[in-house]
Design an enzyme around this catalytic site. Structure first.
Site, PDB file in Angstrom:
ATOM      1  N   GLU A 166      30.765  23.380 -26.921  1.00  0.00           N
ATOM      2  CA  GLU A 166      31.267  23.507 -28.141  1.00  0.00           C
ATOM      3  C   GLU A 166      32.396  23.184 -28.858  1.00  0.00           C
ATOM      4  O   GLU A 166      33.499  23.843 -28.986  1.00  0.00           O
ATOM      5  CB  GLU A 166      31.080  25.251 -28.352  1.00  0.00           C
ATOM      6  CG  GLU A 166      29.559  25.900 -27.906  1.00  0.00           C
ATOM      7  CD  GLU A 166      29.473  27.256 -28.439  1.00  0.00           C
ATOM      8  OE1 GLU A 166      30.222  27.801 -28.999  1.00  0.00           O
ATOM      9  OE2 GLU A 166      28.421  27.850 -28.515  1.00  0.00           O
ATOM     10  N   GLU A 353      22.942  27.751 -23.756  1.00  0.00           N
ATOM     11  CA  GLU A 353      23.121  29.398 -24.094  1.00  0.00           C
ATOM     12  C   GLU A 353      22.168  29.733 -25.103  1.00  0.00           C
ATOM     13  O   GLU A 353      21.889  29.267 -26.135  1.00  0.00           O
ATOM     14  CB  GLU A 353      24.528  29.387 -24.528  1.00  0.00           C
ATOM     15  CG  GLU A 353      25.737  29.230 -23.584  1.00  0.00           C
ATOM     16  CD  GLU A 353      27.139  29.547 -24.325  1.00  0.00           C
ATOM     17  OE1 GLU A 353      27.254  30.138 -25.120  1.00  0.00           O
ATOM     18  OE2 GLU A 353      28.083  28.883 -23.849  1.00  0.00           O
TER      19      GLU A 353
HETATM   20  C1  NOJ Z   1      29.796  30.437 -26.981  1.00  0.00           C
HETATM   21  C2  NOJ Z   1      30.560  30.025 -25.964  1.00  0.00           C
HETATM   22  O1  NOJ Z   1      30.282  29.031 -25.308  1.00  0.00           O
HETATM   23  C3  NOJ Z   1      30.755  31.182 -24.912  1.00  0.00           C
HETATM   24  O2  NOJ Z   1      31.758  30.899 -24.121  1.00  0.00           O
HETATM   25  C4  NOJ Z   1      30.700  32.559 -25.729  1.00  0.00           C
HETATM   26  O3  NOJ Z   1      31.026  33.605 -24.982  1.00  0.00           O
HETATM   27  C5  NOJ Z   1      29.253  32.894 -26.147  1.00  0.00           C
HETATM   28  N1  NOJ Z   1      28.938  31.656 -27.133  1.00  0.00           N
HETATM   29  C6  NOJ Z   1      28.954  34.179 -27.003  1.00  0.00           C
HETATM   30  O4  NOJ Z   1      29.812  34.045 -28.150  1.00  0.00           O
END
Ligand code: NOJ
Length: 446
Positions: A166, A353
């Site tokens: 990200e 994710e």
């Molecule tokens: C994005 C991130 O990659 C991760 O680190 C984060 O905890 C989750 N999504 C939830 O926000």
């Protein structure tokens, strides 16, 4: 009731990241990261939480792997902590850091769990930040040196390599001040993300030169597609466009897949005197062919130009999460189609994710009933399945997260885990969703 069935070799997994679960922040020679420092600035993290211990996975990885084994996952997505391996970001390697990841990888292997490992999940060594961090072009050499050490040590022990997780978080961290390193300079931030993408491309090149037979490499870009809340309303449409293209996924997917920044983005940057310095060949480097694209998906967002609010709550919402009154899981279906139609994606997608945060869980007979999470996951998997039926190649799904952990600026207040973590005792307790996901994996559907 329809039955949702996934393909035979579909990869089911769970995901975490070093800064969020490892703890042991100052043990065995680890150096501070930008999140260790940022979290100490008063007011930056909800309730003043700091990630020094979090879930203590550094000492409890065997227990976590046991939880994964019982859950039945085929893969664990975790990240390497750069400053655990290189406390100063560059220079002397910390053997104890390498040893930790060697133990973790061996434990995963013994349990038949594939490793999906991210090199950079937001925790830049602080020693590099004080030299300008991602804004300093030297970052490309620093990153390559770090990647080389990872490849030399773990090469094909890692099945799936992710260069960067990200990149938006790096943008926010330099442009908006609400994530580490906490700067608020959009011009600098645009230089940072350009450099970050060059780092990514250089690492893909290095990976290719090694001719690994079995491992794969890609990047993870989250997509929060913004829609106009009032379709056709020019202000809402403009707002959604800006959020998608100038402050969202468009900033990354265009250079990564189409080898350019869009004309609109270039014009916007010129108008604001924030075009990053680029070197010859940068765009070719950035758009080097990967083996997969990692999509983090959480929600779609609806923009209404008459309702722009910036609240303190928003700052502490965690990650790039915004106030989310509405869950719109169907956005996943649109996003997957957009990847093909707009970015001409011709490599498989991994959903690296997806998850749901509940601030409170209802305990019933000692069990933690998180039905909202289960409902959300069902909806997402339903839309995912539908896109796969349309022919979109999605090869795996990693649920965020195995355990409640340190949710960045939201601290420990936002809980994404399939297992509850008691941050006093560090005991992990599976929630209802854990058992639900166990069944999904067992049946390869639901
Ligand atoms: C994005 C991130 O990659 C991760 O680190 C984060 O905890 C989750 N999504 C939830 O926000």
């Amino acid at each position: 009731m329809t039955y949702v069935k996934f393909p035979e070799n579909f990869i089911w997994g769970v995901a975490t990241a070093a800064a969020q679960v490892e703890g042991a922040a100052f043990e065995d020679g680890r150096g501070p990261s930008i999140w260790d420092m940022f979290s100490r600035i008063p007011g930056k993290i909800k309730n003043g939480d700091i990630p020094d211990v979090t879930c203590d996975e550094y000492h409890r990885y065997e227990e976590d792997v046991r939880l994964m084994k019982e859950l039945g996952v085929k893969s664990y997505r975790f990240s390497f902590s750069w400053s655990r391996i290189l406390p100063d970001g560059t220079g002397k390697v910390n053997q104890a850091g390498l040893d930790y990841y060697r133990r973790l990888l061996a434990c995963l292997k013994e349990n038949g769990i594939m490793a999906n490992a991210t090199m950079y999940h937001w925790d830049l060594p602080y020693a590099l930040q004080i030299q300008g961090g991602f804004g300093n072009r030297k970052i490309v050499e620093w990153f390559k040196n770090y990647a080389r050490i990872l490849f030399d040590n773990f090469g094909e022990d890692v099945d799936i390599w992710v260069t960067v997780n990200e990149p938006i978080a790096t943008f926010i961290g330099y442009a908006d001040g609400i994530m580490a390193p906490g700067l608020a300079d959009e011009k600098y931030a645009r230089q940072c993300i350009h450099n970050l993408l060059v780092c990514h491309g250089e690492v893909v090149k290095m990976f290719r030169e090694r001719n690994y037979k079995h491992s794969k490499i890609g990047i993870v870009v989250d997509i929060w597609h913004h829609y106009a809340e009032r379709p056709g309303n020019p202000d809402d449409e403009k707002m959604a466009f800006t959020n998608n293209e100038f402050r969202g996924y468009g900033m990354f997917l265009n250079p990564l897949f189409l080898g350019c920044y869009t004309e609109e983005l270039m014009e916007y940057m010129k108008a604001h005197d924030m075009v990053p310095h680029m070197e010859a060949g940068d765009l070719e480097t950035i758009c080097r062919k990967m083996d997969f694209y990692g999509l983090n998906f959480y929600n779609g967002l609806f923009d209404n130009a008459d309702k722009v609010i910036q609240t303190e709550e928003g700052e502490h919402a965690g990650g790039n999460v915004q106030a989310r009154p509405v869950y719109y899981e169907e956005a996943l279906y649109h996003v997957l189609h957009m990847l093909i139609d707009k970015y001409h994606l011709d490599i498989p997608v991994y959903i690296t994710e997806n998850g749901y945060a509940c601030s409170e869980e209802t305990a019933e007979d000692g069990r933690i009933n998180d039905q909202y999470r289960i409902q959300y996951l069902k909806n997402v998997l339903g839309w995912l399945h539908k896109a796969m039926e349309d022919g979109i190649q999605v090869k795996g799904y990693w649920l965020w997260s195995l355990i409640d952990n340190f949710e960045w600026s939201a601290g420990f207040s936002l809980k994404y885990g399939l297992c509850h973590t008691d941050f006093e005792t560090l005991k992990r307790t599976p929630k209802e969703s854990y058992y639900w996901y166990q069944n999904v994996i067992r049946n390869n559907g639901f």
